[in-house]
Design an enzyme around this catalytic site. Structure first.
Site: not given
Ligand code: DGL
Length: 248
Positions: A8-9, A40-41, A71-72, A181-183
């Site tokens: 993931d990021s 990453y968003g 990570c989506n 988003c996995t966060h």
């Molecule tokens: N956890 C990530 C996701 O599922 C990325 C969040 C990010 O880095 O912006 O999209």
């Protein structure tokens, strides 16, 4: 024996990893948080593809036979390229629009995700399959990733930040909200408190875990390792990663 790479990021993919570990307690995992480049968003897909290539090369050098892009945003940007370039199987994330569309009673669902995920063709195609039947409201979870990366899951500042993106979905009548988003699952207790018990949040981690098990079975990838455990790797400082890891 199998080594499973999960990336993931940052710490967000640990919300997926905790489900995977429950299902595969005897496996060897390497979790890679690309936190030197998080979030990453809002980054360009080409940049994310390059980071995913570098991480895939790293996993393969460590003997990984399968990789979960937890990570989506990275899935939307990179999974098609990775599948074309590498031989190992990739499991990715996708906002769970279908179960939300099937489960809503108000006919309105909310999707919370990053800007990158919401504008990717992968998501737009998926959304297109359901928008004749339900109204789909979207919001970027502004500042959510930063909250999780800083370990702030429940302060007054966290509440204000989360409310700013969640409230418009509630005001639009959404009774089911997809965590795209996995966060975001790490903010679920706070979101549930803001929204109240009548709102259902969908975390896709259990569905992704089932998919991983199916693909491992189909590809004949063994489901136990002589050296089980988890190796945590990150491209930036490791304090946030260790903190969130201790919570799962
Ligand atoms: N956890 C990530 C996701 O599922 C990325 C969040 C990010 O880095 O912006 O999209």
């Amino acid at each position: 024996m199998a080594v499973i790479g999960i990336m993931d990021s940052g710490c967000g993919g640990l919300s997926v990893f905790r489900e995977i570990r429950k299902a595969l307690p005897d496996e060897r995992f390497i979790y890679y948080a690309d936190n030197a480049f998080c979030p990453y968003g809002e980054k360009e897909p080409e940049f994310i593809i390059d980071r995913c290539r570098a991480i895939t090369d790293f996993f393969i050098s460590k003997g990984a036979e399968i990789m979960v892009i937890a990570c989506n945003t990275a899935t939307a940007a990179a999974i098609a390229t990775l599948r074309a370039e590498y031989d190992i199987p990739f499991i990715g994330m996708e906002p769970a629009v279908k179960p939300a569309a099937l489960g809503t009673k108000t006919g309105v669902i909310g999707v919370l995700a990053t800007a990158g995920t919401l504008k990717a063709s992968k998501y737009l195609n998926n959304r297109g399959r359901f928008e004749d039947n339900v109204r789909i409201e979207e919001q970027v979870g502004r500042g959510f990733v930063e909250l999780v990366e800083s370990g702030d899951l429940d302060s007054p500042h966290a509440e204000q930040t989360v409310r700013a993106s969640l409230q418009p979905l509630l005001d639009a009548g959404a009774d089911t909200i997809v965590l795209g988003c996995t966060h975001y699952p790490f903010l679920l207790p706070l979101m549930q408190r803001i929204a109240g018990e009548g709102t259902r949040f969908i975390d896709p981690a259990p569905a992704v875990t089932r998919q991983l098990l199916n693909v491992m079975k189909e590809k004949g990838i063994a489901t136990s390792d002589e050296n089980p455990g988890t190796e945590l790797v990150c491209s930036g400082p490791d304090d946030a990663l260790k903190r969130i890891f201790s919570l799962i």
